[in-house]
Design a protein around this motif. Sequence first.
Motif, mmCIF file in Angstrom:
data_model
loop_
_atom_site.group_PDB
_atom_site.id
_atom_site.type_symbol
_atom_site.label_atom_id
_atom_site.label_comp_id
_atom_site.label_asym_id
_atom_site.label_seq_id
_atom_site.Cartn_x
_atom_site.Cartn_y
_atom_site.Cartn_z
ATOM 1 N N MET A 152 39.270 40.335 49.702
ATOM 2 C CA MET A 152 38.857 41.532 48.706
ATOM 3 C C MET A 152 39.440 41.406 47.614
ATOM 4 S SD MET A 152 39.045 44.847 47.416
ATOM 5 C CE MET A 152 37.808 44.246 46.351
ATOM 6 N N ALA A 153 38.761 40.897 46.572
ATOM 7 C CA ALA A 153 39.614 40.677 45.531
ATOM 8 C C ALA A 153 38.626 40.422 44.145
ATOM 9 C CB ALA A 153 40.503 39.463 45.545
ATOM 10 N N GLY A 154 39.110 41.069 43.103
ATOM 11 C CA GLY A 154 38.417 40.549 41.925
ATOM 12 C C GLY A 154 37.371 41.561 41.331
ATOM 13 N N ALA A 155 36.838 41.205 40.161
ATOM 14 C CA ALA A 155 35.615 42.040 39.543
ATOM 15 C C ALA A 155 35.133 41.231 38.462
ATOM 16 C CB ALA A 155 36.272 43.478 39.096
ATOM 17 N N HIS A 156 34.088 41.374 38.186
ATOM 18 C CA HIS A 156 33.456 40.716 36.870
ATOM 19 C C HIS A 156 32.365 41.925 36.449
ATOM 20 C CE1 HIS A 156 31.832 37.816 34.284
ATOM 21 N NE2 HIS A 156 30.710 37.645 34.966
ATOM 22 N N PHE A 157 31.210 41.848 36.794
ATOM 23 C CA PHE A 157 30.128 42.779 36.452
ATOM 24 C C PHE A 157 30.600 44.326 36.431
ATOM 25 C CE2 PHE A 157 27.843 39.098 38.296
ATOM 26 C CZ PHE A 157 27.181 38.563 36.947
ATOM 27 N N HIS A 264 32.694 28.920 39.735
ATOM 28 C CA HIS A 264 33.939 28.744 39.442
ATOM 29 C C HIS A 264 34.816 30.015 38.893
ATOM 30 C CE1 HIS A 264 37.311 26.224 38.191
ATOM 31 N NE2 HIS A 264 37.379 26.998 37.207
ATOM 32 N N VAL A 265 35.989 30.261 39.475
ATOM 33 C CA VAL A 265 36.549 31.380 39.134
ATOM 34 C C VAL A 265 38.101 31.043 38.693
ATOM 35 C CG1 VAL A 265 37.664 33.427 40.140
ATOM 36 C CG2 VAL A 265 35.322 32.864 40.777
ATOM 37 N N GLU A 266 38.760 31.567 38.017
ATOM 38 C CA GLU A 266 39.978 31.399 37.313
ATOM 39 C C GLU A 266 40.620 32.900 37.285
ATOM 40 O OE1 GLU A 266 41.002 28.482 34.359
ATOM 41 O OE2 GLU A 266 39.460 27.144 35.069
ATOM 42 N N ILE A 267 42.074 32.936 37.437
ATOM 43 C CA ILE A 267 42.940 34.025 37.416
ATOM 44 C C ILE A 267 43.599 34.036 36.063
ATOM 45 C CG2 ILE A 267 44.487 35.541 38.355
ATOM 46 C CD1 ILE A 267 42.001 34.942 40.077
ATOM 47 N N GLY A 276 45.515 39.780 34.959
ATOM 48 C CA GLY A 276 44.991 39.933 36.353
ATOM 49 C C GLY A 276 43.552 39.743 36.227
ATOM 50 N N GLN A 277 42.736 39.485 35.215
ATOM 51 C CA GLN A 277 41.214 39.551 35.421
ATOM 52 C C GLN A 277 40.840 38.334 36.195
ATOM 53 O OE1 GLN A 277 39.437 39.162 31.646
ATOM 54 N NE2 GLN A 277 37.315 39.200 32.542
ATOM 55 N N THR A 278 39.841 38.285 36.989
ATOM 56 C CA THR A 278 39.125 37.229 37.715
ATOM 57 C C THR A 278 38.078 36.783 36.742
ATOM 58 O OG1 THR A 278 38.058 38.920 38.924
ATOM 59 C CG2 THR A 278 39.515 37.740 40.050
ATOM 60 N N VAL A 279 38.218 35.686 36.054
ATOM 61 C CA VAL A 279 37.221 35.038 35.141
ATOM 62 C C VAL A 279 36.480 34.351 35.970
ATOM 63 C CG1 VAL A 279 36.895 33.734 33.223
ATOM 64 C CG2 VAL A 279 39.126 34.705 33.494
ATOM 65 N N ALA A 280 35.128 34.874 36.314
ATOM 66 C CA ALA A 280 33.876 34.401 37.089
ATOM 67 C C ALA A 280 33.094 33.628 36.092
ATOM 68 C CB ALA A 280 33.671 35.641 37.629
#
Length: 315
Positions: A152-157, A264-267, A276-280
């Motif tokens: 359970m991690a991250g956010a994009h939209f 592909h996801v980077e932090i 702390g952004q999840t770059v999705a």
Amino acid sequence: MPHTLIIDTDPGADDVIALLFAMAAPEALKLEALTTVAGNVPLAKTSRNARLACEWGGRPGIPVHAGAERPLRRAAIHADHVHGQEGITGVAVHEPAVSLAEGHAVDHLIRTLRAAPAHSVTLAMLGPQTNLALALEQAPDIVRGLRELVLMAGAHFNGGNITPVAEFNVFADPHAAEAVLRHCSGVPVTMLPLDVTHRILTSEARIARLRGLGNRAGRIVADILDAYAPQEMRHYGLPGGPVHDATVIAWLLAPSLFSGRAIHVEIDSREGMGFGQTVADWHGSLGRAANVNWIVDGDAQGFFDLLTAHIARLP
């Protein structure tokens, strides 16, 4: 195929619900241990709350190993403004009868994953990823024992819930999240971000069904949700409250309830607005290989039906 499962967690209201959910599915989830980390509240309280979940779920024999007290590099933060000073609102807490298991969580992860058959252990991560990052730093060979990671991690939209772009679990230790993705290249990684958890929301009827089960676990889950959901609803203008971490358990039990795709996801661990952004990379703009199964949607009613059916099994 049943999962041999370790849950790394920082309870937290939604973590407690996720733990009860997992304990109610022994035929599908062979829950070997809980490892705790500082996150929603400090380590002493997350470790107590994990043991309380075992007590409430009728599974006091599940060992709980306490882990990292602070992030790898950043200053520690907590979310007691959401989860309350004790980490759980709506229910009374007490010191559980069963003590913590001996041994640090990081040592337990190293020992267990080294001894496990190749690609056999599922690790569900419901909080900051500090424990696994430390374990991988000390013993990179343990990646061999992992069947998959479900986070359970991250956010994009959706946007973030602690900054405009960052989700709390990643923001609390982005260096750890970055290290986990780097070291676990080749391991199947599924992320359930805010994009999906903010689509699977409580309602009065859904909470009433849980309360109406007539067992202790149903009352506890309903009481937690009654206290926890309204503040999320007010802050985000949502018609119901999310049950973030419990979506991880639902995904393990019924992945057909969810949809997403490999990306592909980077932090972003650089100081600044994006920390702390999840770059999705949803559209593949970077041209880099996919490293995460990113979940974006789920069947809300199917989730609550599954949760309620399992909570009904508990004391």
